[in-house]
Design an enzyme around this catalytic site. Sequence first.
Site, mmCIF file in Angstrom:
data_model
loop_
_atom_site.group_PDB
_atom_site.id
_atom_site.type_symbol
_atom_site.label_atom_id
_atom_site.label_comp_id
_atom_site.label_asym_id
_atom_site.label_seq_id
_atom_site.Cartn_x
_atom_site.Cartn_y
_atom_site.Cartn_z
ATOM 1 N N THR A 257 62.189 -35.341 22.440
ATOM 2 C CA THR A 257 62.322 -34.874 23.821
ATOM 3 C C THR A 257 63.777 -34.524 24.111
ATOM 4 O OG1 THR A 257 62.557 -37.168 24.565
ATOM 5 C CG2 THR A 257 60.356 -36.191 24.700
ATOM 6 N N ALA A 258 64.588 -34.374 23.058
ATOM 7 C CA ALA A 258 66.014 -34.104 23.223
ATOM 8 C C ALA A 258 66.301 -32.619 23.039
ATOM 9 C CB ALA A 258 66.821 -34.959 22.238
ATOM 10 N N ARG A 259 66.570 -32.198 21.793
ATOM 11 C CA ARG A 259 66.810 -30.795 21.490
ATOM 12 C C ARG A 259 66.253 -30.481 20.114
ATOM 13 N NH1 ARG A 259 67.163 -30.133 25.978
ATOM 14 N NH2 ARG A 259 68.815 -29.241 27.289
ATOM 15 N N ASP B 191 58.663 -31.834 22.692
ATOM 16 C CA ASP B 191 58.828 -31.221 24.008
ATOM 17 C C ASP B 191 59.870 -30.104 23.970
ATOM 18 O OD1 ASP B 191 58.276 -31.262 26.924
ATOM 19 O OD2 ASP B 191 60.385 -31.847 27.083
ATOM 20 N N GLU C 44 62.030 -20.863 22.860
ATOM 21 C CA GLU C 44 61.272 -21.216 24.065
ATOM 22 C C GLU C 44 61.175 -20.004 24.979
ATOM 23 O OE1 GLU C 44 63.025 -24.660 25.894
ATOM 24 O OE2 GLU C 44 62.590 -25.955 24.188
ATOM 25 N N HIS D 174 58.645 -28.286 27.216
ATOM 26 C CA HIS D 174 59.989 -28.651 27.663
ATOM 27 C C HIS D 174 59.948 -29.129 29.117
ATOM 28 C CE1 HIS D 174 64.538 -27.781 26.951
ATOM 29 N NE2 HIS D 174 64.342 -28.913 27.623
#
Length: 304
Positions: free
Chosen positions: A227-229, A253, A258, A277
């Site tokens: 869920t970071a990068r 995420d 994106e 995201h």
Amino acid sequence: MHAVFVDASDTLALIMEQQAKPGDPPMVIHRDPDVKPGDLPGVLAGAAIAVIDHTYLPTPIATQCTGLKHVVFLGTGARSYMNIEELAELGITVHLIRGYGDTAVAEATIALMWAAARNLALMDREMRAGQWLREDGMQLTGKTLGLIGFGGIGAEVARIAHGSGMKVLAWNRSPKTAAGVTFVDVDTLLRDSHVVSLHLLLDDDTRGFLSRERIAAMRPGAILINTARAGLTDEAAMIDALRSGHLRHAALDVFDIEPLPQDHPLTMLPNVTLSAHSAFRTPEASVNLIEASLAHCRRIATAG
């Protein structure tokens, strides 16, 4: 001096209007979350401050934004959307917002972990297609969760995981201590963790941190949560590990591209759970985010 919120969703635009105070620097709210980078020089129209949620700001575009001196990025992941050093050379300072959504992201991390462990997304997809799929899940009570990075989000994940009866290991770039958390080296964490969750900022030192070699060193059958990068992980190596079964599941995420293209390999794998995201998106976090962005704008205006 005025600011432009260049890519406001209806929700964030409303919060921005509600949180504004008399005496704030003028704020133009551009209600177009799908604005294109090439439109930014016209949208900013000489503004000194750009408030950016998720729109790319390539350096060549920034050079066309006459008068731009500050970017207030709504979050911590600005490096995924712009080159901070190149902007600094143009005289543009990028301001980040930390801590606004620690609980929101932590709860999403835990939700993705449980969904991955119990194959919830896979069963949902199959049932909608008329299939009655039943698979054994991973029981998480008593299992080990390894946190790579232990800032505010990592600490919140640890708090919630303790309530689930999990053992928590952590690695952080600088020494830390926390009750109930055992800090170990990266190799030990990867070897011993049933679930590995990423909570690092993306920079030149952490890009590709979870390399092919480190993925290979993970416990066979482990779950990976990000869920970071996306840039923290070697995507091709992760996909290979998912296909081979070395990784039981990945719950993600964040992505290199994106929105995620429909034909992306990750959309074709059954042992992947995807979210758009959105880990940080709760009403509470959004209010914190906009309040912090306005505080940045006030400080910038006061400094002149």
